[in-house]
Design a protein around this motif. Structure first.
Motif, PDB file in Angstrom:
ATOM      1  N   GLY A 228      -4.631   0.392   0.024  1.00  0.00           N
ATOM      2  CA  GLY A 228      -3.556   1.223  -0.514  1.00  0.00           C
ATOM      3  C   GLY A 228      -2.992   2.170   0.520  1.00  0.00           C
ATOM      4  O   GLY A 228      -3.554   2.328   1.615  1.00  0.00           O
ATOM      5  N   ILE A 229      -1.869   2.782   0.172  1.00  0.00           N
ATOM      6  CA  ILE A 229      -1.238   3.791   1.026  1.00  0.00           C
ATOM      7  C   ILE A 229      -1.269   5.135   0.310  1.00  0.00           C
ATOM      8  O   ILE A 229      -0.624   5.304  -0.734  1.00  0.00           O
ATOM      9  CB  ILE A 229       0.217   3.406   1.355  1.00  0.00           C
ATOM     10  N   PRO A 230      -2.045   6.123   0.809  1.00  0.00           N
ATOM     11  CA  PRO A 230      -2.083   7.444   0.189  1.00  0.00           C
ATOM     12  C   PRO A 230      -0.683   8.048   0.121  1.00  0.00           C
ATOM     13  O   PRO A 230       0.039   8.065   1.122  1.00  0.00           O
ATOM     14  CB  PRO A 230      -2.995   8.241   1.139  1.00  0.00           C
ATOM     15  N   THR A 231      -0.327   8.544  -1.066  1.00  0.00           N
ATOM     16  CA  THR A 231       1.055   8.968  -1.286  1.00  0.00           C
ATOM     17  C   THR A 231       1.179  10.299  -2.011  1.00  0.00           C
ATOM     18  O   THR A 231       2.029  11.110  -1.688  1.00  0.00           O
ATOM     19  CB  THR A 231       1.805   7.882  -2.094  1.00  0.00           C
ATOM     20  N   LEU A 232       0.330  10.532  -3.005  1.00  0.00           N
ATOM     21  CA  LEU A 232       0.483  11.695  -3.878  1.00  0.00           C
ATOM     22  C   LEU A 232      -0.834  12.418  -4.076  1.00  0.00           C
ATOM     23  O   LEU A 232      -1.902  11.833  -3.980  1.00  0.00           O
ATOM     24  CB  LEU A 232       0.994  11.259  -5.260  1.00  0.00           C
ATOM     25  N   ALA A 233      -0.722  13.704  -4.416  1.00  0.00           N
ATOM     26  CA  ALA A 233      -1.883  14.493  -4.825  1.00  0.00           C
ATOM     27  C   ALA A 233      -1.570  15.164  -6.151  1.00  0.00           C
ATOM     28  O   ALA A 233      -0.430  15.552  -6.411  1.00  0.00           O
ATOM     29  CB  ALA A 233      -2.221  15.544  -3.771  1.00  0.00           C
ATOM     30  N   ALA A 234      -2.568  15.286  -7.000  1.00  0.00           N
ATOM     31  CA  ALA A 234      -2.376  15.966  -8.279  1.00  0.00           C
ATOM     32  C   ALA A 234      -2.311  17.473  -8.056  1.00  0.00           C
ATOM     33  O   ALA A 234      -2.881  18.001  -7.095  1.00  0.00           O
ATOM     34  CB  ALA A 234      -3.514  15.623  -9.229  1.00  0.00           C
ATOM     35  N   PHE A 249      -3.684   9.826  -4.980  1.00  0.00           N
ATOM     36  CA  PHE A 249      -3.214   8.535  -5.456  1.00  0.00           C
ATOM     37  C   PHE A 249      -2.623   7.724  -4.309  1.00  0.00           C
ATOM     38  O   PHE A 249      -1.921   8.258  -3.452  1.00  0.00           O
ATOM     39  CB  PHE A 249      -2.158   8.718  -6.558  1.00  0.00           C
ATOM     40  N   ALA A 250      -2.921   6.420  -4.330  1.00  0.00           N
ATOM     41  CA  ALA A 250      -2.433   5.513  -3.285  1.00  0.00           C
ATOM     42  C   ALA A 250      -1.692   4.347  -3.926  1.00  0.00           C
ATOM     43  O   ALA A 250      -2.111   3.821  -4.962  1.00  0.00           O
ATOM     44  CB  ALA A 250      -3.598   5.002  -2.447  1.00  0.00           C
ATOM     45  N   ILE A 251      -0.585   3.939  -3.297  1.00  0.00           N
ATOM     46  CA  ILE A 251       0.151   2.757  -3.753  1.00  0.00           C
ATOM     47  C   ILE A 251      -0.713   1.530  -3.462  1.00  0.00           C
ATOM     48  O   ILE A 251      -1.210   1.364  -2.346  1.00  0.00           O
ATOM     49  CB  ILE A 251       1.498   2.645  -3.028  1.00  0.00           C
TER      50      ILE A 251
END
Length: 363
Positions: A228-234, A249-251
């Motif tokens: 995956g590609i790390p993209t977002l954080a909560a 979160f990772a795509i």
């Protein structure tokens, strides 16, 4: 949710955080009281060997080091003049896959390999903001450029150990460790802090620490495969919208490969695989000023909504069995569906509730 791209104009440790919230339910771990106690005779004097724990630790450490040695040369730092992020070498031709919010509106980039080689120049091939992915290409491909090995999304499981590699806060060649915490998350990205506003389905949730600058980097399993590609954080609204530790979160790699392959072949995404109603809409509120649905502002000619009889002014309140209160909740409901799928849309017209059977279109 925050897009994890370091912006040079930001002086603080983290980017300004959005109001996006990921609600997590916590369940305590319990032992099974019905399990029989071990029998005394099952224990032998040789059952615990001194140093066995340290040997296991050493083996795991060696695995980590092997994975880092294999993959880190394929992870690069991308400087887009007003932002800093990461990328993964996709093939020997110099294509690099990253997040769309890393490249922004830029066309030219400076790329630095994790091995500390000279700064290379690269150009944008295409970006696909709807999935927050992009491909850039090195203008001159250096000798020995190593492409990463991409894994199989079907083999990713909760509990697998993973490593996140990238350039958090501009610290190139950084590695953090965690596990796959959950699969199949649908997450909406804020436009704040340089995000694209995309709603992305089937994301991999991880406990590996990811921070601004990790965007576009690699989430890797112990087989040295990118998953995956790390993209977002909560973000946590109870902590002033600061980052929620251990929730990133990772795509998934399946979507990364689908989008990257199309961009490399055609210069654009020709088949998104993402469902659409073919409308533009806005969130409406009720008398208590609470979000109450999505009003249709325009309907695409010949699109899914028009064919089903929906028109401007209708207020969508449900998609299938999923309540729709905001434009984000509508996007999330659509993210879990496929083009060509039939779904019942519940809507209000002149204060009367109606339904329409819609065959979904494609973004």
């Amino acid at each position: 949710m925050d897009a994890l791209c370091s912006r040079s104009r930001v002086r603080r440790l983290l980017l300004p955080l959005s109001a996006g919230v990921c609600a997590i339910a916590l369940v305590s771990g319990c032992s099974d009281s019905t399990s029989p106690a071990p029998k005394p005779e099952a224990t032998t004097s040789g059952s615990a060997q001194p140093g066995s724990a340290s040997k296991a630790t050493g083996d795991l450490q060696s695995e980590y080091q092997s994975v880092i040695k294999d993959v880190l040369p394929s992870v690069v730092q991308i400087d887009a003049s007003n932002s800093l992020g990461s990328g993964i070498v996709y093939d020997a031709k110099g294509h690099i896959v990253t997040n769309a919010h890393v490249v922004g509106d830029e066309k030219k980039f400076k790329v630095t390999a994790a091995t500390g080689e000279k700064v290379l120049s690269a150009s944008l091939v295409a970006a696909y903001p709807d999935q927050d992915l992009a491909v850039i290409k090195l203008d001159d491909v250096p000798e020995g450029l190593k492409a990463a090995k991409f894994g199989d999304s079907e083999k990713v499981e909760v509990g697998q150990i993973v490593l996140a590699m990238g350039s958090p806060l501009g610290l190139s060649s950084s590695v953090t460790q965690g596990i796959v915490s959950a699969l199949g998350r649908t997450v909406s990205e804020s436009r704040a802090g340089g995000g694209t506003g995309a709603t992305i389905a089937n994301m991999v949730q991880t406990s590996a620490a990811i921070n601004p600058g990790n965007s576009g980097g690699a989430l890797v399993n112990l087989n040295s495969e990118v998953i995956g590609i790390p993209t977002l954080a909560a973000t946590d609204p109870q902590m002033g919208d600061s980052a929620a530790p251990g929730i990133g979160f990772a795509i998934p790699v399946s979507m990364v490969r689908t989008v990257a392959d199309q961009i490399i072949k055609s210069g654009k995404v020709t088949d998104s695989g993402r469902a659409a109603l073919d409308i533009t809409g806005r969130t409406v509120v009720n008398d208590s000023y609470q979000p109450a649905g999505v009003a249709i502002v325009s309907v695409g000619k010949g699109g899914a909504a028009e064919k089903a009889g929906l028109r401007v002014g209708d207020i969508i309140t449900e998609l299938g069995d999923t309540p729709v209160t905001t434009i984000t909740s509508l996007s999330e409901a659509l993210a879990g569906r496929k083009p060509g799928q039939k779904v019942t849309v519940t809507y209000q017209r002149s204060e009367a509730e109606k339904t329409a059977d819609v065959t979904l279109g494609e973004i």
